[in-house]
Design an enzyme around this catalytic site. Structure first.
Site, PDB file in Angstrom:
ATOM      1  N   GLY A  36      -9.585   3.278 -22.564  1.00 41.00           N
ATOM      2  CA  GLY A  36      -9.177   2.732 -21.333  1.00 41.00           C
ATOM      3  C   GLY A  36      -9.984   2.574 -20.323  1.00 41.00           C
ATOM      4  O   GLY A  36     -10.899   3.124 -20.277  1.00 41.00           O
ATOM      5  N   VAL A  37      -9.137   2.555 -19.117  1.00 45.82           N
ATOM      6  CA  VAL A  37     -10.025   2.643 -17.806  1.00 45.82           C
ATOM      7  C   VAL A  37     -10.868   3.948 -17.442  1.00 45.82           C
ATOM      8  O   VAL A  37     -11.705   3.879 -17.263  1.00 45.82           O
ATOM      9  CB  VAL A  37      -9.506   2.003 -16.542  1.00 45.82           C
ATOM     10  CG1 VAL A  37      -8.098   2.926 -16.305  1.00 45.82           C
ATOM     11  CG2 VAL A  37     -10.158   1.850 -15.298  1.00 45.82           C
ATOM     12  N   ALA A  69      -2.101  -3.724 -18.519  1.00 49.33           N
ATOM     13  CA  ALA A  69      -1.770  -3.717 -16.990  1.00 49.33           C
ATOM     14  C   ALA A  69      -1.769  -5.073 -16.404  1.00 49.33           C
ATOM     15  O   ALA A  69      -2.635  -5.692 -16.503  1.00 49.33           O
ATOM     16  CB  ALA A  69      -2.779  -2.688 -16.641  1.00 49.33           C
ATOM     17  N   GLY A  71      -0.055  -5.647 -12.978  1.00 48.57           N
ATOM     18  CA  GLY A  71       0.187  -5.494 -11.519  1.00 48.57           C
ATOM     19  C   GLY A  71      -1.087  -5.230 -10.757  1.00 48.57           C
ATOM     20  O   GLY A  71      -1.515  -6.110 -10.031  1.00 48.57           O
ATOM     21  N   GLY A  72      -1.857  -4.289 -10.952  1.00 57.88           N
ATOM     22  CA  GLY A  72      -2.925  -4.169 -10.376  1.00 57.88           C
ATOM     23  C   GLY A  72      -3.488  -2.865  -9.958  1.00 57.88           C
ATOM     24  O   GLY A  72      -2.909  -1.806 -10.596  1.00 57.88           O
ATOM     25  N   GLU A 142       4.460  -3.715  -4.605  1.00 50.20           N
ATOM     26  CA  GLU A 142       4.905  -3.403  -5.683  1.00 50.20           C
ATOM     27  C   GLU A 142       6.090  -2.120  -5.290  1.00 50.20           C
ATOM     28  O   GLU A 142       6.046  -1.929  -4.141  1.00 50.20           O
ATOM     29  CB  GLU A 142       4.228  -2.897  -6.988  1.00 50.20           C
ATOM     30  CG  GLU A 142       3.350  -4.011  -7.592  1.00 50.20           C
ATOM     31  CD  GLU A 142       2.611  -3.298  -8.704  1.00 50.20           C
ATOM     32  OE1 GLU A 142       2.971  -2.771  -9.366  1.00 50.20           O
ATOM     33  OE2 GLU A 142       1.497  -4.046  -8.762  1.00 50.20           O
ATOM     34  N   HIS A 257       9.775   1.519 -16.812  1.00 55.18           N
ATOM     35  CA  HIS A 257       9.704   0.135 -16.056  1.00 55.18           C
ATOM     36  C   HIS A 257      10.939  -0.471 -16.080  1.00 55.18           C
ATOM     37  O   HIS A 257      11.557  -0.981 -17.179  1.00 55.18           O
ATOM     38  CB  HIS A 257       8.417  -0.512 -16.629  1.00 55.18           C
ATOM     39  CG  HIS A 257       7.908  -1.627 -15.666  1.00 55.18           C
ATOM     40  ND1 HIS A 257       8.487  -2.697 -15.334  1.00 55.18           N
ATOM     41  CD2 HIS A 257       6.719  -1.545 -14.818  1.00 55.18           C
ATOM     42  CE1 HIS A 257       8.057  -3.566 -14.527  1.00 55.18           C
ATOM     43  NE2 HIS A 257       6.781  -2.620 -14.211  1.00 55.18           N
ATOM     44  N   GLU A 388      -4.002   8.665 -18.312  1.00 51.19           N
ATOM     45  CA  GLU A 388      -2.537   8.832 -18.382  1.00 51.19           C
ATOM     46  C   GLU A 388      -2.252  10.156 -19.263  1.00 51.19           C
ATOM     47  O   GLU A 388      -1.376  11.200 -18.888  1.00 51.19           O
ATOM     48  CB  GLU A 388      -1.756   7.739 -19.132  1.00 51.19           C
ATOM     49  CG  GLU A 388      -0.391   7.851 -19.231  1.00 51.19           C
ATOM     50  CD  GLU A 388       0.328   6.467 -19.634  1.00 51.19           C
ATOM     51  OE1 GLU A 388      -0.264   5.399 -19.788  1.00 51.19           O
ATOM     52  OE2 GLU A 388       1.496   6.591 -19.795  1.00 51.19           O
ATOM     53  N   ARG A 399       5.453   8.299 -10.585  1.00 53.36           N
ATOM     54  CA  ARG A 399       4.247   7.559 -10.249  1.00 53.36           C
ATOM     55  C   ARG A 399       4.585   6.184  -9.474  1.00 53.36           C
ATOM     56  O   ARG A 399       5.325   5.475  -9.625  1.00 53.36           O
ATOM     57  CB  ARG A 399       3.350   7.125 -11.384  1.00 53.36           C
ATOM     58  CG  ARG A 399       2.169   6.373 -11.221  1.00 53.36           C
ATOM     59  CD  ARG A 399       1.515   6.071 -12.536  1.00 53.36           C
ATOM     60  NE  ARG A 399       2.305   5.021 -13.000  1.00 53.36           N
ATOM     61  CZ  ARG A 399       2.151   3.717 -13.037  1.00 53.36           C
ATOM     62  NH1 ARG A 399       1.172   3.092 -12.649  1.00 53.36           N
ATOM     63  NH2 ARG A 399       3.159   2.887 -13.736  1.00 53.36           N
TER      64      ARG A 399
HETATM   65  C1  SIN Z   1       3.425  -3.769 -13.066  1.00 51.62           C
HETATM   66  O1  SIN Z   1       2.815  -4.643 -12.949  1.00 51.62           O
HETATM   67  O2  SIN Z   1       4.647  -3.652 -12.820  1.00 51.62           O
HETATM   68  C2  SIN Z   1       3.022  -2.553 -13.536  1.00 51.62           C
HETATM   69  C3  SIN Z   1       2.096  -1.707 -12.675  1.00 51.62           C
HETATM   70  C4  SIN Z   1       2.139  -0.120 -12.738  1.00 51.62           C
HETATM   71  O3  SIN Z   1       3.038   0.246 -13.877  1.00 51.62           O
HETATM   72  O4  SIN Z   1       1.285   0.263 -12.195  1.00 51.62           O
END
Ligand code: SIN
Length: 542
Positions: A36-37, A69, A71-72, A142, A257, A388, A399
């Protein structure tokens, strides 16, 4: 060193026996497990520092939690690029607030300060982020962020965009050997630390040794029935490190989430929080925005608050999910900003510019993990961790959204550099371990996996209480003791073992924390008890 659950008959220190003299052996300067990243950045930085790197990947390079992923990546950029009024200090405050008092403030400041350099590094490897018409990065907001500071790529395809660029860089680097479909069974260590790993590849068991091993195996969301995580997120790295004797911490803090696409019989899909950041509303069956009565930030309250509110609304309305309503937003904007969600919704007959999306919370991100310092060093010599699987102190009890890709880049890069700088082992290490005892009957792996995931969702889910946690601990102890006696020779069995061990560690940690804190919500007790926790943490980790 004391642990929450000591390895013993129910939890052996290794999964299979071996005599490494008889096994094919690879030797490299650095082993990185996971791509992963964090793993990709660790492998690239170690290789760029001159190390010969072996990258072990459980599935394929493009299949990791990072790839999903949406959101960013949170980052406070230079003055002209940031949201007016935003600052590093504000990002630090938001992170500390989300973390509910359990972040390490030094780690928070240190990692968030590295954000602009992390973005530059990703861009150097070919990542591109969405920009506004003036050419400046398009920033979104967010939950828990007081400002727009989240960069994204390909709309809601940020993770895929990052992984595509990093995978190309990994494949192009002459100092990196990539082994895909390689399952790491156990770490190999002695009093001098960790010297490598036992793995299975192409049906063959083999050993890989190195001066340093970097764990970047991602999270454990698949231990819960409802999750945003892909199939591979079975907590392998946490289980490997724990069995090897590494210090682990904050395991009870699984972040749920709030919004996963929820259609019975369909795979769950993350519905990014950025949709709420761009103005979508959460509504109940009557079309009411129930969050407004719960938190001044409404749908953009911290995740634990939104997830809990949804679960309570689901119970109150006796309906299996709530809805995300984006129908008041511009259809053209929605389709270009959220192409992944648009496509997924269309595939099941939902047009999100007109229809409400059915959503439900699910297990998303493990805030705890293998304890590491600011360079990714664990409590065991020659074992590093990032991403993670690691607990650096950035996330605390909860987080802040989009801080994890950032942490993966910053700590991944540092872990890789630290690993590359370790002095090589002069002697070739050999390990002999007896097989765990076999038993004649065989276990139904898929049945026990389903039972584990259901138990974790019901008893160690969003709302918890002492009675159900105690029962869950008993079941998990029993299952692990029973299952641990089965000697497996395949990935499904080892993954189940790892998932059971992780489930057991999380359930015991949750049971031992009697007060609500961050993502850990005890319905049988109110109010935080940080002092109690600190005392307990010291007892467990010496
Ligand atoms: C999301 O895109 O809602 C998830 C982003 C995250 O979990 O950091």
């Amino acid at each position: 060193m004391e642990h929450l659950v000591s390895p013993g008959p129910a939890c052996p220190g290794h999964l299979i026996g071996c005599d490494t003299r008889r096994l094919p052996r690879w030797h490299h300067d650095v082993i990185v497990i996971g791509a992963g990243v964090a793993g990709a950045c660790a492998a690239l930085s170690a290789a760029e520092a001159g190390a010969d790197v072996l990258l072990l990947v459980k599935d394929s390079l493009d299949e990791s939690n990072t790839a999903y992923a949406q959101g960013g990546i949170a980052s406070v950029l230079g003055d002209s690029l940031r949201d007016p009024g935003d600052s590093l200090q504000q990002h630090v405050c938001d992170t500390l607030e989300a973390g509910a008092g359990l972040c390490d403030p030094d780690a928070v400041r240190d990692i968030l300060t590295g954000a602009p350099a992390a973005i530059d590094l990703l861009m150097t490897h070919g990542c591109r982020f969405d920009c506004k018409q003036d050419g400046h990065p398009a920033l979104t907001r967010e939950g828990g962020h007081r400002h727009r500071r989240v960069l994204h790529g390909h709309g809601d395809g940020t993770g895929r965009a990052i992984i595509a660029a990093l995978s190309a860089a990994l494949r192009a680097h002459p100092g990196i050997t990539i082994l895909e479909q390689a399952f790491v069974i156990d770490l190999l260590g002695d009093d001098d630390g960790i010297h490598g790993a036992l793995l299975q590849h192409d049906g063959q068991t083999m050993v890989a040794t190195a001066a340093a091993t970097v764990l970047a195996t991602g999270g454990c969301g698949r231990v819960w029935r409802e999750t945003t995580n892909p199939r591979g997120a079975t907590g392998d790295g946490l289980a490997l490190a724990y069995r090897a004797g590494a210090r682990v911490t904050d395991l009870e803090f699984m972040q749920f989430h709030p919004t996963t696409l929820y259609v019975a019989g369909r795979a769950r899909l993350l519905i990014t929080e950025a949709m709420r950041g761009e103005g979508a509303h959460l509504v109940n069956n009557a079309g009411e925005r129930f969050l407004l009565a719960i938190h001044p930030d409404g749908e953009l309250a911290p995740r634990d608050i939104v997830s809990t509110a949804i679960i309570r609304e689901i119970q109150r309305q006796d309906f299996p999910h709530v809805w995300l309503d984006a129908s008041h937003l511009d259809p053209g904007f929605l389709a270009s900003r959220f192409p992944t969600i648009d496509q997924a919704c269309r595939s099941i007959g939902i047009d999100f510019s007109q229809d409400w999306i059915p959503v439900h919370p699910s297990a998303h991100y493990h805030c705890g993990g293998v304890q590491v310092d600011s360079h990714g060093q664990t409590s065991l010599p020659r074992l590093l961790a990032c991403g993670e699987v690691a607990a650096s102190g950035l996330h605390g009890a909860n987080r802040l959204a989009s801080n994890s890709l950032l942490e993966g880049v910053v700590l991944g890069q540092r872990a890789g550099l630290t690993a590359a700088g370790l002095r090589p082992v002069t002697q070739l290490c050999h390990f002999r371990r007896p097989d765990p005892p076999p038993i004649p009957e065989s276990l139904d792996v898929s049945d026990l996996t389903a039972a584990l995931r259901a138990l974790m969702w019901q008893a160690v889910g969003i709302e918890r209480d002492g009675i159900h946690l105690a029962r869950a601990c008993r079941s998990l102890d029993f299952w692990l003791r029973h299952q641990a006696r089965d000697r497996f020779d395949h990935r499904g069995g080892w993954e189940l073992h790892n998932a059971l061990l992780v489930g057991r560690l999380v359930a015991h940690a949750a049971h031992h924390r009697p007060h609500s804190c961050g993502t850990h919500l005890r319905r049988d007790s109110d109010g935080p008890a940080q002092d109690w926790h600190l005392g307990w943490f010291r007892d467990q980790n010496g």
